[in-house]
Design a protein around this motif. Sequence first.
Motif, mmCIF file in Angstrom:
data_model
loop_
_atom_site.group_PDB
_atom_site.id
_atom_site.type_symbol
_atom_site.label_atom_id
_atom_site.label_comp_id
_atom_site.label_asym_id
_atom_site.label_seq_id
_atom_site.Cartn_x
_atom_site.Cartn_y
_atom_site.Cartn_z
ATOM 1 N N THR A 226 0.889 -1.097 -0.007
ATOM 2 C CA THR A 226 0.029 -0.050 0.217
ATOM 3 C C THR A 226 0.813 1.313 -0.046
ATOM 4 O OG1 THR A 226 -0.051 0.195 2.275
ATOM 5 C CG2 THR A 226 -1.664 -1.425 1.459
ATOM 6 N N ASP A 227 0.232 2.266 -0.093
ATOM 7 C CA ASP A 227 0.922 3.547 0.048
ATOM 8 C C ASP A 227 1.341 3.863 1.514
ATOM 9 O OD1 ASP A 227 0.390 4.012 -2.340
ATOM 10 O OD2 ASP A 227 -1.584 5.343 -2.074
ATOM 11 N N ASN A 228 1.193 3.013 2.532
ATOM 12 C CA ASN A 228 1.697 3.401 3.744
ATOM 13 C C ASN A 228 2.617 2.178 4.114
ATOM 14 O OD1 ASN A 228 0.277 5.469 4.355
ATOM 15 N ND2 ASN A 228 -1.597 4.348 5.108
ATOM 16 N N ASN A 229 3.529 1.510 3.151
ATOM 17 C CA ASN A 229 4.518 0.735 3.561
ATOM 18 C C ASN A 229 5.400 0.960 4.709
ATOM 19 O OD1 ASN A 229 3.380 -1.255 1.854
ATOM 20 N ND2 ASN A 229 4.731 -0.839 0.223
ATOM 21 N N GLU A 230 5.854 2.261 4.648
ATOM 22 C CA GLU A 230 6.672 2.786 5.706
ATOM 23 C C GLU A 230 5.891 2.632 7.137
ATOM 24 O OE1 GLU A 230 6.261 4.134 2.866
ATOM 25 O OE2 GLU A 230 7.779 4.268 2.102
ATOM 26 N N LEU A 231 4.906 3.056 7.179
ATOM 27 C CA LEU A 231 4.131 2.967 8.460
ATOM 28 C C LEU A 231 3.873 1.604 8.952
ATOM 29 C CD1 LEU A 231 3.180 4.869 10.814
ATOM 30 C CD2 LEU A 231 0.920 4.951 9.342
ATOM 31 N N LEU A 232 3.491 0.944 7.837
ATOM 32 C CA LEU A 232 3.340 -0.494 8.292
ATOM 33 C C LEU A 232 4.523 -1.091 8.817
ATOM 34 C CD1 LEU A 232 1.111 -2.945 8.651
ATOM 35 C CD2 LEU A 232 1.674 -3.459 6.456
ATOM 36 N N ASN A 233 5.483 -1.085 8.013
ATOM 37 C CA ASN A 233 6.758 -1.511 8.802
ATOM 38 C C ASN A 233 7.432 -1.125 9.950
ATOM 39 O OD1 ASN A 233 7.009 -3.203 6.250
ATOM 40 N ND2 ASN A 233 8.443 -1.664 5.076
ATOM 41 N N SER A 234 7.006 0.370 10.065
ATOM 42 C CA SER A 234 7.296 0.799 11.655
ATOM 43 C C SER A 234 6.425 0.011 12.502
ATOM 44 C CB SER A 234 7.169 2.223 11.477
ATOM 45 O OG SER A 234 7.672 2.618 12.728
ATOM 46 N N ALA A 235 5.177 -0.130 12.152
ATOM 47 C CA ALA A 235 4.354 -0.894 13.177
ATOM 48 C C ALA A 235 4.732 -2.356 13.609
ATOM 49 C CB ALA A 235 3.041 -0.935 12.791
ATOM 50 N N LEU A 236 5.256 -3.088 12.364
ATOM 51 C CA LEU A 236 5.699 -4.457 12.636
ATOM 52 C C LEU A 236 7.009 -4.295 13.352
ATOM 53 C CD1 LEU A 236 5.249 -7.327 11.916
ATOM 54 C CD2 LEU A 236 6.610 -6.963 9.684
ATOM 55 N N PHE A 237 8.113 -3.245 13.137
ATOM 56 C CA PHE A 237 9.118 -3.335 14.036
ATOM 57 C C PHE A 237 8.875 -3.136 15.501
ATOM 58 C CE2 PHE A 237 12.748 -0.798 15.799
ATOM 59 C CZ PHE A 237 13.658 -1.779 15.323
ATOM 60 N N ASP A 238 7.774 -2.335 15.795
ATOM 61 C CA ASP A 238 7.467 -2.007 17.239
ATOM 62 C C ASP A 238 6.815 -3.285 17.919
ATOM 63 O OD1 ASP A 238 7.992 0.675 16.856
ATOM 64 O OD2 ASP A 238 6.078 1.452 16.686
ATOM 65 N N ILE A 239 6.168 -4.206 17.026
ATOM 66 C CA ILE A 239 5.793 -5.307 17.497
ATOM 67 C C ILE A 239 6.891 -6.514 17.839
ATOM 68 C CG2 ILE A 239 4.534 -7.545 16.858
ATOM 69 C CD1 ILE A 239 2.459 -5.669 15.308
ATOM 70 N N TYR A 240 7.748 -6.161 17.056
ATOM 71 C CA TYR A 240 9.014 -7.097 17.351
ATOM 72 C C TYR A 240 9.584 -6.797 18.421
ATOM 73 C CZ TYR A 240 8.923 -10.227 13.197
ATOM 74 O OH TYR A 240 8.686 -11.437 12.269
ATOM 75 N N THR A 241 9.771 -5.407 18.694
ATOM 76 C CA THR A 241 10.335 -4.625 19.873
ATOM 77 C C THR A 241 9.476 -5.103 21.064
ATOM 78 O OG1 THR A 241 11.452 -2.830 18.565
ATOM 79 C CG2 THR A 241 11.313 -2.403 20.675
ATOM 80 N N SER A 242 8.336 -4.813 21.111
ATOM 81 C CA SER A 242 7.429 -5.183 22.363
ATOM 82 C C SER A 242 7.696 -6.489 22.543
ATOM 83 C CB SER A 242 6.131 -4.732 21.879
ATOM 84 O OG SER A 242 5.239 -5.056 22.839
ATOM 85 N N GLU A 243 7.614 -7.490 21.559
ATOM 86 C CA GLU A 243 7.666 -8.821 22.023
ATOM 87 C C GLU A 243 8.800 -9.101 22.677
ATOM 88 O OE1 GLU A 243 7.298 -13.172 19.378
ATOM 89 O OE2 GLU A 243 8.326 -11.166 18.476
ATOM 90 N N GLY A 244 10.242 -8.532 22.225
ATOM 91 C CA GLY A 244 11.320 -8.749 22.879
ATOM 92 C C GLY A 244 11.503 -8.079 24.377
ATOM 93 N N ASP A 245 11.038 -6.864 24.603
ATOM 94 C CA ASP A 245 10.666 -6.185 25.826
ATOM 95 C C ASP A 245 9.900 -7.147 26.774
ATOM 96 O OD1 ASP A 245 11.067 -4.468 27.589
ATOM 97 O OD2 ASP A 245 9.716 -2.818 26.606
ATOM 98 N N LEU A 246 8.829 -7.935 26.339
ATOM 99 C CA LEU A 246 8.045 -8.523 27.332
ATOM 100 C C LEU A 246 8.635 -9.872 27.484
ATOM 101 C CD1 LEU A 246 4.303 -8.008 25.559
ATOM 102 C CD2 LEU A 246 4.863 -7.672 28.054
ATOM 103 N N ALA A 247 9.517 -10.389 26.579
ATOM 104 C CA ALA A 247 10.050 -11.485 26.702
ATOM 105 C C ALA A 247 11.135 -11.287 28.041
ATOM 106 C CB ALA A 247 11.019 -11.977 25.697
ATOM 107 N N SER A 248 11.807 -10.254 27.902
ATOM 108 C CA SER A 248 12.887 -9.689 29.207
ATOM 109 C C SER A 248 11.952 -9.592 30.424
ATOM 110 C CB SER A 248 13.430 -8.546 28.758
ATOM 111 O OG SER A 248 14.127 -8.798 27.481
#
Length: 232
Positions: free
Chosen positions: A188-210
Amino acid sequence: MYKNKQYRPTDKMSDLIGENYTLLQVFSRFGLTLGFGDKTVQEVCEAKGVDCSTFLIVVNFLIEDSDRLQDHVEGLSVKALMDYLRRSHHYFLDFQLPSIRKKLIEAINCAHDAQLAFLIIKFYDAYVDEVRKHMEYEDQEVFTYVEKLIEGTSSELYHIEVYSKHHDKINEKLTELKNIIIKYYPSTDNNELLNSALFDIYTSEGDLASHNKIEDYLFVPAILELETEKRK
């Protein structure tokens, strides 16, 4: 991260953050703030009324990234660790997870496939609901029990092993959501924003694991030891 380095009270707090920027989250969850100049870890903690020993135990444990249970941790304050865990829950539930949801909605707002967009938000909301239930159980049941245990008024009907069995690995709930976004969501035209959201999800996942590791490997063993002491 400097995994082999163990920080001490006499180290400069600015060095700790500069060498391990991901510890900024730990820093704020102990109620510490920036603007500490060249003060040592001990000085910064004392100025804010934070138990320095517990702060360093958490910091060094995360840097080590160990899967080793801490049977006995010298100098650990259960109360200080509970305060840290409470602030962590507040961060996840009231800031990080709602921010990701907002970014996700904005990223898929113009999606051609409305059904897929709805499914993504549905999966995310289901995951957040699991996280919320888990953390509210800790805040309302587990921490209340531990406070009573410290006061010497706890009931024998509860035991920290009940919490251990209840402590599911909630990060597994994210797997299907990430697969939907990565494998099936169209460009979509919002690929950068979606990738940013996905990156935040991965970061949150690691944060919760810690976060979960601190509970499993520091908090639970400390409460088991406290229960043994109270029985004696």
